[in-house]
Design an enzyme around this catalytic site. Structure first.
Site, short mmCIF file in Angstrom:
data_model
loop_
_atom_site.label_atom_id
_atom_site.label_comp_id
_atom_site.label_asym_id
_atom_site.label_seq_id
_atom_site.Cartn_x
_atom_site.Cartn_y
_atom_site.Cartn_z
N GLU A 1 0.88 -1.17 0.00
CA GLU A 1 0.00 0.00 0.00
C GLU A 1 0.91 1.21 0.00
O GLU A 1 1.51 1.54 1.01
CB GLU A 1 -0.90 -0.08 1.23
N CYS B 1 -1.94 8.96 2.72
CA CYS B 1 -1.76 8.46 1.34
C CYS B 1 -2.98 8.72 0.47
O CYS B 1 -2.87 8.83 -0.74
CB CYS B 1 -1.40 6.98 1.37
P1 NAD Z 1 10.50 6.69 3.46
O1 NAD Z 1 10.33 6.24 2.07
O2 NAD Z 1 11.87 6.92 3.99
O3 NAD Z 1 9.83 5.67 4.49
C1 NAD Z 1 8.49 5.27 4.40
C2 NAD Z 1 8.28 4.15 5.43
O4 NAD Z 1 9.01 3.00 5.02
C3 NAD Z 1 8.80 4.46 6.83
O5 NAD Z 1 7.87 3.97 7.77
C4 NAD Z 1 10.13 3.72 6.93
O6 NAD Z 1 10.42 3.29 8.24
C5 NAD Z 1 9.89 2.53 6.04
N1 NAD Z 1 11.10 2.06 5.37
C6 NAD Z 1 12.04 2.81 4.75
N2 NAD Z 1 13.00 2.02 4.21
C7 NAD Z 1 12.66 0.73 4.52
C8 NAD Z 1 13.24 -0.54 4.26
N3 NAD Z 1 14.36 -0.66 3.52
N4 NAD Z 1 12.61 -1.63 4.74
C9 NAD Z 1 11.47 -1.52 5.45
N5 NAD Z 1 10.86 -0.35 5.73
C10 NAD Z 1 11.45 0.77 5.25
O7 NAD Z 1 9.64 8.00 3.57
P2 NAD Z 1 9.30 8.95 4.78
O8 NAD Z 1 10.11 10.20 4.66
O9 NAD Z 1 9.25 8.24 6.09
O10 NAD Z 1 7.80 9.25 4.40
C11 NAD Z 1 7.50 10.08 3.31
C12 NAD Z 1 6.99 9.31 2.14
O11 NAD Z 1 6.50 8.05 2.53
C13 NAD Z 1 5.82 10.06 1.54
O12 NAD Z 1 6.24 10.73 0.41
C14 NAD Z 1 4.81 9.00 1.24
O13 NAD Z 1 4.86 8.66 -0.12
C15 NAD Z 1 5.24 7.78 1.93
N6 NAD Z 1 4.32 7.30 2.95
C16 NAD Z 1 3.22 6.66 2.55
C17 NAD Z 1 2.34 6.19 3.47
C18 NAD Z 1 1.10 5.47 3.08
O14 NAD Z 1 0.20 5.39 3.89
N7 NAD Z 1 1.05 4.89 1.90
C19 NAD Z 1 2.59 6.38 4.82
C20 NAD Z 1 3.74 7.05 5.21
C21 NAD Z 1 4.62 7.49 4.25
#
Ligand code: NAD
Length: 474
Positions: free
Chosen positions: A247, A281
């Site tokens: 998601e 999201c």
């Molecule tokens: P990010 O891409 O760094 O991280 C997003 C999430 O993924 C975080 O919870 C992080 O802990 C996890 N994550 C990161 N790398 C990982 C890995 N290698 N393995 C497992 N988990 C990992 O982004 P961010 O700065 O935390 O959030 C911003 C972006 O994330 C936004 O632009 C948005 O697109 C997305 N986001 C989407 C949702 C959603 O509900 N779909 C929720 C939160 C963030």
């Protein structure tokens, strides 16, 4: 505040010394710390999940359902603690945090009941002495990764879908917002979920996902987060032939047709857009407004955005809190300044607020050209783009232009337009004339770069089941 890991039914600080900082986004100050798992802790969690799976799978769905319902009761008792932990670490106003915490037992109860209905089927055989059965059984131990924007909701959905199907789970909850996940997992512990069935870890995300996804114990991967991370975890899972529910991000279109009351729609749109400071999201981001009502819509939307009280989510009357992290403020501001440089009008906002915490003003951009980054990248913040369209065809073309395809919205009084939008929209979710997404009984998920699979609804449970075919001759 400080958080702990939950492995094999025991709260632990883990075997290492690494810790993450917990910050209050309203002040930017550190309020606690969270222990990070080491490889040895993950090995224990994997062994526990395997052991827990066999115990949980062997219990009847009715017994499992009773335990889950008991956990839901504990969530109601811990409701205020969970809500306060959400606001303290994620920043959203306490009223929104209370709504999120109140949904946790609802998700749990709905799944507790639905798990009792994982029916198979009897398939008529070609010979009278043969019986053919298609059985639905739990897929096995699950590795789940949940984000910080809904730090209770996203954790509980993954746990209860897995439990309802008869699976065990290791959840890597967000390091930024760990305390409410700890409160939540205590509810399962107190309800008597057997040891090893639910495990909670925090740490370096890439280390954890690489270890868990590669493990032969893990049979299913569920991730909610950004598109780039989703792509990476999807590739890792594919390498190990593990099914995924992904998601990912969105960039939701919001179509406003010429026949609506633009002021009324703008009021509803503002409440939805600035919920959780837009870090959602399914947040509506691209408002595609018919030329005939465009000016009235933008004026009313701007007025509503300017009336939003921004502040510490714990304070009375605050309608929008800070962004969750300093990096979100930088990311959103960069997109807004780029849009302005490309010719967009900043109707309101476009600036940080105050000199402490991660506050950003509710922002409305009008007439944003496609060349601006924000027209193509997910904003994930308190910013709305309002652009003019002269027909439904034009609105639909723009709505479908991006590879994101999660939520979509439309307000219209035309049945014909509503039917066309439902039919022609490229999105996993289409909501018309209201904001009706995310309840336990309905599927939630996207297409294309927004991921695949559903959380919620019977579809959500399906993702944690596998089919076994049994054929027997008398
Ligand atoms: P990010 O891409 O760094 O991280 C997003 C999430 O993924 C975080 O919870 C992080 O802990 C996890 N994550 C990161 N790398 C990982 C890995 N290698 N393995 C497992 N988990 C990992 O982004 P961010 O700065 O935390 O959030 C911003 C972006 O994330 C936004 O632009 C948005 O697109 C997305 N986001 C989407 C949702 C959603 O509900 N779909 C929720 C939160 C963030």
């Amino acid at each position: 505040m400080s958080a702990s890991l939950f492995i094999d039914g025991v709260w632990t600080e883990g075997s290492g010394k690494r810790r993450g900082k917990i910050l209050n986004p309203a002040t930017g100050q550190q309020t606690g710390e969270v222990p990070f798992v080491e490889e040895a802790d993950l090995d224990r969690a994997l062994a526990a999940a395997q052991k827990g799976f066999l115990v949980w799978k062997a219990m009847s769905p009715v017994e499992r359902s009773k335990i889950m319902r008991k956990a839901a009761g504990h969530m109601r008792e811990r409701h205020e603690a969970m809500a306060r932990a959400i606001t303290a670490e994620q920043g959203k106003p306490i009223a929104e945090a209370r709504i999120e915490a109140a949904l946790a037992p609802e998700h749990t109860e709905w799944n507790a009941e639905e798990g009792r209905r994982a029916y198979g089927r009897l398939i008529p055989a070609r010979a009278s002495d043969v019986t053919q059965i298609s059985l639905r059984e739990p897929i096995g131990p699950v590795a789940a990764f949940s984000p910080w924007n809904f730090p209770v909701n996203q954790v509980v959905r993954k746990i209860v879908s897995a439990l309802a199907a008869g699976c065990s789970i290791i959840v890597k909850a967000p390091e930024e917002t760990p305390s409410c996940a700890v409160e939540l997992v205590k509810c399962f512990e107190e309800a008597g979920v057997p040891e090893g069935v639910v495990n909670l870890v925090f740490g370096v995300p890439a280390e954890i996902s690489e270890k868990l996804i590669a493990s032969p114990i893990i049979q299913k991967v569920s991730f909610t987060g950004s598109v780039p991370v989703g792509r990476h975890l999807g590739a890792l899972a594919a390498q190990h032939l593990k099914p995924t529910t992904l998601e990912l991000g969105g960039h939701a279109p919001f179509i406003v047709t010429e026949d609506v009351d633009p002021e009324a729609v703008a009021g509803a749109a503002a409440a939805s857009k600035f919920r959780n400071a837009g870090q959602v999201c399914i947040s509506p981001t691209r408002f595609l407004v018919h030329d005939k009502v465009f000016d009235r819509f933008v004026d009313a939307f701007t007025e509503k955005a300017e009336a939003i009280k921004v502040g510490d989510g714990m304070e009375d009357g605050v309608k929008m809190g800070p962004l969750a992290q300093a990096r979100r403020v930088e990311g959103v501001d960069a997109l807004i300044q780029d849009a302005a440089a490309n010719g967009a009008e900043i109707r309101t906002g476009g600036r940080r607020i105050g000199n402490q915490g991660f506050f950003y003003a509710p922002t409305i951009l009008a007439n944003v050209p496609l060349s601006a980054r924000i027209m193509n990248e997910e904003p994930f913040g308190p910013v709305a783009i309002v652009n003019r369209v002269s027909s439904l065809d034009e609105a639909l073309d723009e709505a479908r232009r991006l590879p994101f395809a999660l939520a979509s919205y439309a307000f219209t009084n035309s049945l014909n337009a509503a039917d066309r939008i439902a039919d022609e929209m490229e999105a996993g979710m289409v909501t018309i004339n209201h904001f009706g997404l995310g309840v336990p009984e309905t599927p939630f998920g996207g297409f294309k770069d927004s991921g695949h699979g559903s959380e919620g609804g019977t579809e959500g449970l399906e993702a944690y089941l596998r089919t076994k075919f049994v054929t027997r001759r008398r």
